[in-house]
Design an enzyme around this catalytic site. Structure first.
Site, PDB file in Angstrom:
ATOM      1  N   ILE A   1      38.829  32.302  27.072  1.00 34.81           N
ATOM      2  CA  ILE A   1      39.821  32.850  26.143  1.00 34.81           C
ATOM      3  C   ILE A   1      39.223  32.852  24.741  1.00 34.81           C
ATOM      4  O   ILE A   1      38.830  31.802  24.221  1.00 34.81           O
ATOM      5  CB  ILE A   1      41.125  32.029  26.202  1.00 34.81           C
TER       6      ILE A   1
ATOM      7  N   GLY B   1      29.877  40.305  38.444  1.00 32.18           N
ATOM      8  CA  GLY B   1      29.508  41.471  37.647  1.00 32.18           C
ATOM      9  C   GLY B   1      29.591  42.787  38.415  1.00 32.18           C
ATOM     10  O   GLY B   1      28.920  43.758  38.063  1.00 32.18           O
TER      11      GLY B   1
ATOM     12  N   ASN C   1      31.988  44.785  38.310  1.00 32.88           N
ATOM     13  CA  ASN C   1      32.514  45.765  37.345  1.00 32.88           C
ATOM     14  C   ASN C   1      31.469  46.167  36.319  1.00 32.88           C
ATOM     15  O   ASN C   1      31.441  47.318  35.879  1.00 32.88           O
ATOM     16  CB  ASN C   1      33.778  45.232  36.683  1.00 32.88           C
TER      17      ASN C   1
ATOM     18  N   HIS D   1      42.044  43.288  33.722  1.00 34.09           N
ATOM     19  CA  HIS D   1      42.833  42.194  34.315  1.00 34.09           C
ATOM     20  C   HIS D   1      43.419  42.665  35.649  1.00 34.09           C
ATOM     21  O   HIS D   1      43.991  43.761  35.715  1.00 34.09           O
ATOM     22  CB  HIS D   1      43.945  41.776  33.352  1.00 34.09           C
TER      23      HIS D   1
HETATM   24  C1  GAR Z   1      37.759  41.148  38.312  1.00 32.23           C
HETATM   25  O1  GAR Z   1      38.620  41.207  39.411  1.00 32.23           O
HETATM   26  C2  GAR Z   1      38.546  41.101  37.013  1.00 32.23           C
HETATM   27  O2  GAR Z   1      39.730  41.849  37.068  1.00 32.23           O
HETATM   28  C3  GAR Z   1      38.838  39.632  36.913  1.00 32.23           C
HETATM   29  O3  GAR Z   1      37.636  39.012  37.308  1.00 32.23           O
HETATM   30  C4  GAR Z   1      36.993  39.818  38.291  1.00 32.23           C
HETATM   31  C5  GAR Z   1      35.537  39.987  37.928  1.00 32.23           C
HETATM   32  O4  GAR Z   1      34.814  40.557  38.983  1.00 32.23           O
HETATM   33  N1  GAR Z   1      39.214  39.267  35.568  1.00 32.23           N
HETATM   34  C6  GAR Z   1      40.162  38.376  35.285  1.00 32.23           C
HETATM   35  O5  GAR Z   1      40.770  37.764  36.143  1.00 32.23           O
HETATM   36  C7  GAR Z   1      40.437  38.176  33.815  1.00 32.23           C
HETATM   37  N2  GAR Z   1      41.709  37.545  33.618  1.00 32.23           N
HETATM   38  P1  GAR Z   1      33.301  41.000  38.765  1.00 32.23           P
HETATM   39  O6  GAR Z   1      32.556  39.812  38.147  1.00 32.23           O
HETATM   40  O7  GAR Z   1      32.793  41.319  40.138  1.00 32.23           O
HETATM   41  O8  GAR Z   1      33.301  42.199  37.861  1.00 32.23           O
END
Ligand code: GAR
Length: 202
Positions: A97, A12, A14, A114
């Site tokens: 998905i 999390g 992001n 992504h």
């Molecule tokens: C991020 O790097 C995002 O781009 C990726 O998961 C990570 C989540 O990080 N998403 C995907 O690969 C979707 N296909 P976080 O939990 O630290 O935000």
């Protein structure tokens, strides 16, 4: 105030970037609900610390009680609609998905982060695959994008994109760190942009 629902599966970081942007008045809305499909997702702690309501629902619980993936998605959509009537649903590291019925219910209101450029490295483990290609000498850069969600995975119209260089001597961790730092900038900007565009369309 615009309602934003954020879907997560893991750390999390992001989500944290979105929480920080909201605190600085730079998100264009408020995070009204955080949903996780994993109980242990650290993002749930981040949400709780920011006093954001959370919902945890795992697909395994559904499957164990004889229900389907479509049941899971339908119930999740109903819960989100009933509690928050979202202006925007943000998939921020959401590793599930979504079925076409879910996407249809919130048509034009779901965006996804992504870690790859449009048309490259669709699906899971995009950073690992980019790094493998870099090590094999077939890739010198990768990237990130925020895009609208359609049923075809990672194929919706891009909103913001950014190239990320692969640098000689990079470890996987170094590349990941560079990608995440850029994601933390781009995601809040994309959320603000989409919410603004929604206003202009009215
Ligand atoms: C991020 O790097 C995002 O781009 C990726 O998961 C990570 C989540 O990080 N998403 C995907 O690969 C979707 N296909 P976080 O939990 O630290 O935000």
């Amino acid at each position: 105030m615009k309602n934003i629902v954020v879907l997560i599966s893991g750390s999390g970081s992001n989500l944290q970037a979105l929480i920080n942007a909201e605190a600085q008045g730079q998100l264009g809305g408020r995070i009204a609900l955080v949903v996780s499909n994993r109980k242990a997702a650290y993002g749930l702690v981040r949400a709780a610390e920011a006093n954001i309501p959370t919902l945890v629902r795992t697909l395994k619980e559904y499957k164990d009680s004889g229900k389907t993936r479509e049941d899971y998605d339908r119930d999740l959509a109903a819960h989100i609609e009933a509690t928050q009537a979202p202006d925007l649903i943000v998939l921020a590291g959401w590793m599930h998905i979504l079925s076409p019925a879910f996407i249809d219910q919130f048509k034009g209101k779901i965006i996804n982060l992504h870690p790859a450029l449009p048309g490259e490295l669709d699906g899971a483990h995009a950073i690992d695959r980019a790094y493998e290609e870099f090590k094999a000498g077939t890739r010198t850069r990768t990237g990130i994008m925020v895009h609208h969600v359609i049923p075809e995975v990672d194929k919706g119209e891009p909103i913001l994109t950014k190239e990320i260089p692969c640098v000689a001597g990079d470890t996987l961790e170094m590349l990941e760190e560079r990608i995440h730092a850029a994601e933390h900038q781009i995601l809040p900007n994309a959320v603000r942009l989409v919410l603004q565009q929604g206003d202009e369309a009215l």
